[in-house]
Enzyme design. Structure first.
Site, PDB file in Angstrom:
ATOM      1  N   GLY B  61       0.778  -1.230   0.000  1.00 45.05           N
ATOM      2  CA  GLY B  61       0.000   0.000   0.000  1.00 45.05           C
ATOM      3  C   GLY B  61       0.808   1.277   0.000  1.00 45.05           C
ATOM      4  O   GLY B  61       1.980   1.285  -0.341  1.00 45.05           O
ATOM      5  N   SER B  62       0.146   2.366   0.407  1.00 42.57           N
ATOM      6  CA  SER B  62       0.634   3.719   0.179  1.00 42.57           C
ATOM      7  C   SER B  62       1.883   4.096   0.972  1.00 42.57           C
ATOM      8  O   SER B  62       2.085   3.659   2.100  1.00 42.57           O
ATOM      9  CB  SER B  62      -0.463   4.715   0.527  1.00 42.57           C
ATOM     10  OG  SER B  62       0.056   6.009   0.612  1.00 42.57           O
ATOM     11  N   THR B  63       2.688   4.955   0.377  1.00 43.57           N
ATOM     12  CA  THR B  63       3.893   5.471   1.025  1.00 43.57           C
ATOM     13  C   THR B  63       3.562   6.354   2.219  1.00 43.57           C
ATOM     14  O   THR B  63       4.423   6.586   3.062  1.00 43.57           O
ATOM     15  CB  THR B  63       4.716   6.329   0.048  1.00 43.57           C
ATOM     16  OG1 THR B  63       3.852   7.281  -0.546  1.00 43.57           O
ATOM     17  CG2 THR B  63       5.357   5.483  -1.023  1.00 43.57           C
TER      18      THR B  63
END
Lengths: 376, 135
Positions: B61-63
């Protein structure tokens, strides 16, 4: 990963910030299989907007005690630091944003607040960098032939404080080879070509064949859109970019056709400058405004403060036509765009991110179409 | 039981293990104010990772997930330590800046040998290893 004696010492430093920064570089080097660290010419740090990093990021930045040892540039913030009220930003956001900027300033980061640091200090072919902003990464790798991975804001800051980055990925020539050919049909706007290519090929490095010779600004739009919709860290363009003929030509190919992406919404804001406009683009905007007349709806142009200051007279003329030229921020990272219904852009990157990050409809048009909409 | 692992984020931690056999995203899957897993697809849905040794295969998933670990630390609900099969940049950098010891690439199949409730010690200095006391 091999560390020199000096690097080993930094890992045991009494300065907690230096120790942590070194730990980050070593961890990334281990994870991605780097053999060693490499010295960098400059760093570019993202995650500047308060909207992006919040109180956790702000307080972390304020806790750091060190100085960068190479030139380090800050990506755009969430507002124009002078004209924020005109953008409709509230004073609470302003205060938080300014605390982030002061913390970065204290670390020695240059408060450039731009996604186009290459207009201020152009790297040379082969320079190693630690840049974080995806469009700047693509430009540096592809158009200039410098070498940088897509860093996070934190890893870029760590690299700036140590002056080095782990040598893996796009720092190594063998990882810069094109993996697929992208053939762009005639009549496709470069920004849209990048947008479509990214959707087709994801993070692969393409060798692109354009039907005509593109300017550096057009390559900038292409790369920014490619990185946003796909994720690639670089591209090669036949006969246009410095490394295009250094590798074998890939067999697989895809064609980018003139696709229709018109959302059809009625723009209440026209926004130019993703990535930030160059002086040349400002001149083009002005000549288009002279052709089509005064701006009749909201039109915002984003550029770096440095480029604006160097083109003061031109910017004043553009503003006399009714457009606003803002510095330090852009339509993607500023909460200011969220209050509009439909934003018209000439950027494939903004077209990709505005609905996702700002919750607004986006409509694409080339620069001339954008100016026509703003003036009708 | 004791086995070696690679050091990613330095420090020492011990506590009760919480084991997820599925990849974890710190943006969305974990409540940053309580440490409770709120991803319904998760095999540890509804359980808390606060103060525990969090064992899971990999991140996803997202940074922005990096900052979630900082928020959890500030809210007092971060895991005390992390053991991953294979770490990636998002969780690694988040653990380092939040000061959470993290090791990965353990020499044992941690998802098999460690069970939730076991007492686990994470040693992450120049060399890394993990000690497991079955409950």
């Amino acid at each position: 990963m091999h560390l020199t004696k000096e690097e080993e010492r930094l890992l045991e430093s009494d300065n907690e910030t230096v120790r942590k920064c070194m730990e980050i570089l070593v961890a990334l080097g281990e994870i991605y299989g780097a053999e060693r660290l490499v010295e960098i010419r400059s760093a570019q740090i993202s995650g500047i907007s308060y909207d992006n990093i919040g109180d956790a990021g702000l307080e972390w930045l304020e806790s750091l005690k060190a100085k960068v040892v190479v030139r380090a540039y800050a990506n755009p913030a969430g507002l124009d630091t002078v004209r924020w009220r005109e953008m409709g930003i509230d004073s609470e956001f302003y205060e938080k944003q300014m605390r982030i900027i002061r913390a970065l300033d204290g670390l020695g980061v240059e408060i450039t607040l731009t996604c186009t640091p290459y207009y201020l200090d152009t790297p040379s072919f082969g320079d190693h960098l630690a840049w974080a902003e995806s469009s700047a990464v693509v430009y540096a790798n592809s158009v200039i032939g410098a070498r940088t991975n897509r860093e996070s804001g934190i890893s870029a800051l760590a690299a700036a404080i140590i002056g080095k980055t782990p040598m893996y990925g796009l720092h190594l020539k063998e990882n810069r080879a094109p993996q697929i050919r992208v053939i762009v049909e005639e009549g496709v706007n470069p920004a849209m070509a990048g947008y479509h290519a990214g959707k087709l090929i994801g993070g692969k490095i393409p060798l692109v064949e354009f039907p005509e010779r593109l300017s550096r600004d057009e390559l900038k739009w292409f790369g920014a859109s490619l990185a946003a919709s796909g994720g690639a860290g670089m591209f090669h363009a036949k006969e246009l970019t410095p490394e295009w003929d250094s590798f074998e030509i890939p067999e697989e190919s895809v064609v980018v056709e003139k696709g229709d992406v018109d959302s059809g919404c009625e723009p209440d804001l026209v926004a130019i400058g993703c990535p930030h406009t160059s002086a040349e683009e400002l001149r083009t905007v002005y000549s288009l405004l002279r052709k089509y007349g005064k701006v009749r709806r909201e039109m915002w142009i984003f550029s770096s403060r440095r480029v604006i200051e160097q083109n003061r007279e031109l910017v004043e003329k553009i503003e006399e036509m009714g457009a606003k030229v803002f510095a330090d921020t852009c339509m993607v990272v500023s909460p200011a765009s969220s209050r509009f219904e439909c934003v018209m852009v000439n950027s494939g990157k903004a077209f990709e991110y505005l609905p996702k990050l700002r919750g607004v409809n986006a409509r694409f048009g080339d620069l001339e179409e954008c100016v026509r909409w703003a003036t009708r | 039981m004791r086995f070696r692992a690679r050091v990613i984020s330095r420090g020492y931690a011990e506590g009760e293990a919480i084991v997820s056999r599925k990849p974890v995203s710190f943006l969305g899957d974990v409540d940053p104010e309580s440490g409770v897993i709120r991803d319904r697809e998760s095999d540890i849905f509804g359980e808390s990772v606060a103060g525990k040794i969090f064992v899971f295969p990999e991140g996803r998933g997202s940074t922005v997930g990096t900052y979630t670990l900082l928020r959890m630390k500030k809210a007092g609900c971060a895991p005390a330590g992390i053991v991953m099969v294979r770490s990636e940049a998002i969780v690694a950098v988040g653990a380092i800046i939040a000061g959470i010891p993290l090791v990965d690439m353990p020499e044992a199949d941690v998802l098999e040998v460690i069970e939730s409730g076991d007492h686990v010690r994470v040693f992450a200095e120049r060399e890394g290893w993990v000690e497991v006391e079955k409950r």
